[in-house]
Motif scaffolding. Structure first.
Motif, PDB file in Angstrom:
ATOM      1  N   THR A 284     -28.140   0.109  -6.148  1.00 28.93           N
ATOM      2  CA  THR A 284     -28.697  -1.022  -5.369  1.00 28.93           C
ATOM      3  C   THR A 284     -29.702  -0.191  -4.712  1.00 28.93           C
ATOM      4  O   THR A 284     -29.982   0.715  -3.822  1.00 28.93           O
ATOM      5  N   ALA A 285     -30.952  -1.361  -4.811  1.00 32.09           N
ATOM      6  CA  ALA A 285     -32.298  -1.031  -4.259  1.00 32.09           C
ATOM      7  C   ALA A 285     -32.545  -1.741  -2.941  1.00 32.09           C
ATOM      8  O   ALA A 285     -32.174  -3.260  -3.112  1.00 32.09           O
ATOM      9  N   VAL A 286     -32.760  -1.304  -1.730  1.00 28.05           N
ATOM     10  CA  VAL A 286     -32.707  -1.887  -0.629  1.00 28.05           C
ATOM     11  C   VAL A 286     -34.080  -1.872   0.067  1.00 28.05           C
ATOM     12  O   VAL A 286     -34.702  -1.059   0.086  1.00 28.05           O
ATOM     13  N   ARG A 287     -34.621  -2.993   0.233  1.00 25.74           N
ATOM     14  CA  ARG A 287     -36.021  -3.166   0.980  1.00 25.74           C
ATOM     15  C   ARG A 287     -35.804  -4.053   2.299  1.00 25.74           C
ATOM     16  O   ARG A 287     -35.516  -5.205   2.280  1.00 25.74           O
TER      17      ARG A 287
ATOM     18  N   GLY B   5     -34.572  -6.769   9.288  1.00 26.29           N
ATOM     19  CA  GLY B   5     -33.956  -5.806  10.307  1.00 26.29           C
ATOM     20  C   GLY B   5     -34.605  -4.444   9.989  1.00 26.29           C
ATOM     21  O   GLY B   5     -35.336  -4.089   9.223  1.00 26.29           O
ATOM     22  N   PRO B   6     -33.937  -3.651  10.825  1.00 23.86           N
ATOM     23  CA  PRO B   6     -34.243  -2.198  10.797  1.00 23.86           C
ATOM     24  C   PRO B   6     -33.891  -1.309   9.503  1.00 23.86           C
ATOM     25  O   PRO B   6     -32.871  -1.735   9.036  1.00 23.86           O
TER      26      PRO B   6
ATOM     27  N   VAL C 214     -36.052   6.908   9.326  1.00 20.80           N
ATOM     28  CA  VAL C 214     -34.790   6.326   8.351  1.00 20.80           C
ATOM     29  C   VAL C 214     -34.187   7.466   7.734  1.00 20.80           C
ATOM     30  O   VAL C 214     -32.964   7.576   7.846  1.00 20.80           O
ATOM     31  N   ALA C 215     -34.938   8.400   7.283  1.00 19.73           N
ATOM     32  CA  ALA C 215     -34.248   9.499   6.800  1.00 19.73           C
ATOM     33  C   ALA C 215     -33.603  10.465   7.633  1.00 19.73           C
ATOM     34  O   ALA C 215     -32.172  11.023   7.346  1.00 19.73           O
ATOM     35  N   HIS C 216     -34.106  10.535   8.870  1.00 17.97           N
ATOM     36  CA  HIS C 216     -33.311  11.273   9.924  1.00 17.97           C
ATOM     37  C   HIS C 216     -32.209  10.792  10.392  1.00 17.97           C
ATOM     38  O   HIS C 216     -31.270  11.536  10.564  1.00 17.97           O
ATOM     39  N   THR C 217     -32.278   9.407  10.611  1.00 20.80           N
ATOM     40  CA  THR C 217     -30.804   8.707  10.760  1.00 20.80           C
ATOM     41  C   THR C 217     -29.952   8.710   9.782  1.00 20.80           C
ATOM     42  O   THR C 217     -28.671   9.056  10.277  1.00 20.80           O
ATOM     43  N   LEU C 218     -30.377   8.639   8.685  1.00 20.31           N
ATOM     44  CA  LEU C 218     -29.032   8.722   7.659  1.00 20.31           C
ATOM     45  C   LEU C 218     -28.596  10.164   7.382  1.00 20.31           C
ATOM     46  O   LEU C 218     -27.193  10.280   7.441  1.00 20.31           O
ATOM     47  N   LEU C 219     -29.254  11.229   7.513  1.00 22.66           N
ATOM     48  CA  LEU C 219     -28.927  12.527   7.486  1.00 22.66           C
ATOM     49  C   LEU C 219     -28.027  12.873   8.923  1.00 22.66           C
ATOM     50  O   LEU C 219     -27.021  13.563   8.675  1.00 22.66           O
ATOM     51  N   HIS C 220     -28.215  12.109   9.811  1.00 18.01           N
ATOM     52  CA  HIS C 220     -27.074  12.245  10.929  1.00 18.01           C
ATOM     53  C   HIS C 220     -25.960  11.506  11.059  1.00 18.01           C
ATOM     54  O   HIS C 220     -24.779  11.890  11.439  1.00 18.01           O
ATOM     55  N   HIS C 221     -25.946  10.356  10.224  1.00 15.00           N
ATOM     56  CA  HIS C 221     -24.947   9.296  10.438  1.00 15.00           C
ATOM     57  C   HIS C 221     -24.567   8.430   9.186  1.00 15.00           C
ATOM     58  O   HIS C 221     -23.421   7.591   9.245  1.00 15.00           O
TER      59      HIS C 221
END
Length: 290
Positions: free
Chosen positions: A181-184, A237-238, A271-278
């Motif tokens: 699944t590719a998300v843009r 959205g973000p 984006v990467a920072h948020t994913l790594l935390h949550h």
């Protein structure tokens, strides 16, 4: 000769989950697995009991940790070739030094001794933000860790950081026999709002441009993996929110990160920072040199 998967081991619960995940990953790709434990045992020479007369007590403890992890890996999949290494260094330096000769680095979300309430440990964050090879931080809920959801998600960002991430994600989905699944994500400028028909038309234009960018980013991966099932999603959205939502029912979420020559700090986007935390599933950060 295939580059190995390198997994940082420290004996923590998080580290053991990383070992399990890395064994499964090595089996999927037919790669050897290298267990790496780093510990500055000379700092603790006078505080740890002496087990032998020939080695520091800390060195003995480090060898025991890596040996138990090797045994765990062998029990999980005897077909995976496992090697062990203990180095007298700090974990970040050891893992970053191993990165150029690794298919990927695998780390747990928190190390031994770190506060349980932390969202992400300092070693995992620093390695993900500086390594020159892909880094997978093993975190999330049990179904996601088990790889039972049959979906890999990739965030398609700006052109500078997306090529490596898309290639990595496509290869992962192919190896797992699951869909990609590719998300843009896209956002309209702040001055565009309201129910004006012109604004609606412009929103459709933004979405059409995002779809075209998504198609362009996926073109090479689709050509290399013609049998791969690819789902394309454009979201207003973000980007970090869109990917967090997508990761909730995924086995792995993949994002790119720009590595600029001559920059030595943490090179990790929001984006990467948020994913790594949550993120609810493991996160792969794939660096792109610019």
């Amino acid at each position: 000769m295939e580059l190995p998967l390198v997994v940082g081991v420290d004996g923590s619960d998080s580290g053991l989950l990383a070992v399990d995940w890395a064994v499964d990953e090595a089996a999927r790709h037919g790669l050897p697995l290298r267990l790496l434990h780093a510990f500055r045992w000379e700092r603790y020479e006078r505080t740890l009991p002496s087990f032998t007369t020939g080695r520091h007590a800390g060195e003995v403890m480090a060898q025991n940790i890596v040996a138990s992890c090797a045994q765990r890996a062998g029990l999980r999949d005897p077909e995976v070739k496992v090697s062990e290494e203990v180095v007298p260094d700090d974990a970040v330096s050891a893992l970053l030094r191993a990165a150029p000769d690794a298919f990927a680095l695998i780390v747990g979300e928190r190390g031994r001794g770190e506060v349980s309430g932390l969202l992400l440990g300092s070693v995992s964050l620093t390695v993900a933000a500086r390594a020159v090879c892909p880094v997978v931080v093993v975190r999330g809920a049990e179904p996601n860790l088990r790889g039972s959801l049959d979906r890999v998600v990739v965030g398609v960002g700006e052109a500078a950081d997306r090529a490596g991430a898309v290639r990595f994600a496509a290869r992962e989905a192919q190896a797992r026999g699951c869909a990609l699944t590719a998300v843009r994500a896209w956002r309209r400028p702040a001055h565009e709002h309201g129910d004006d028909p012109l604004v609606v038309d412009d929103a459709q234009g933004h979405d059409a441009r995002a779809s075209a960018e998504l198609e362009d980013a996926l073109r090479e991966a689709v050509r290399e993996h013609p049998d791969l099932s690819v789902h394309r999603h454009t979201v207003e959205g973000p980007a970090h929110r869109a990917l967090l939502d997508a990761a909730a029912d995924a086995d792995l979420v993949v994002v790119g990160a720009v590595r600029r020559h001559g920059h030595f700090g943490l090179q990790l986007g929001r984006v990467a920072h948020t994913l790594l935390h949550h993120s609810a599933c493991p996160v792969a950060v794939v660096p792109q040199r610019v």
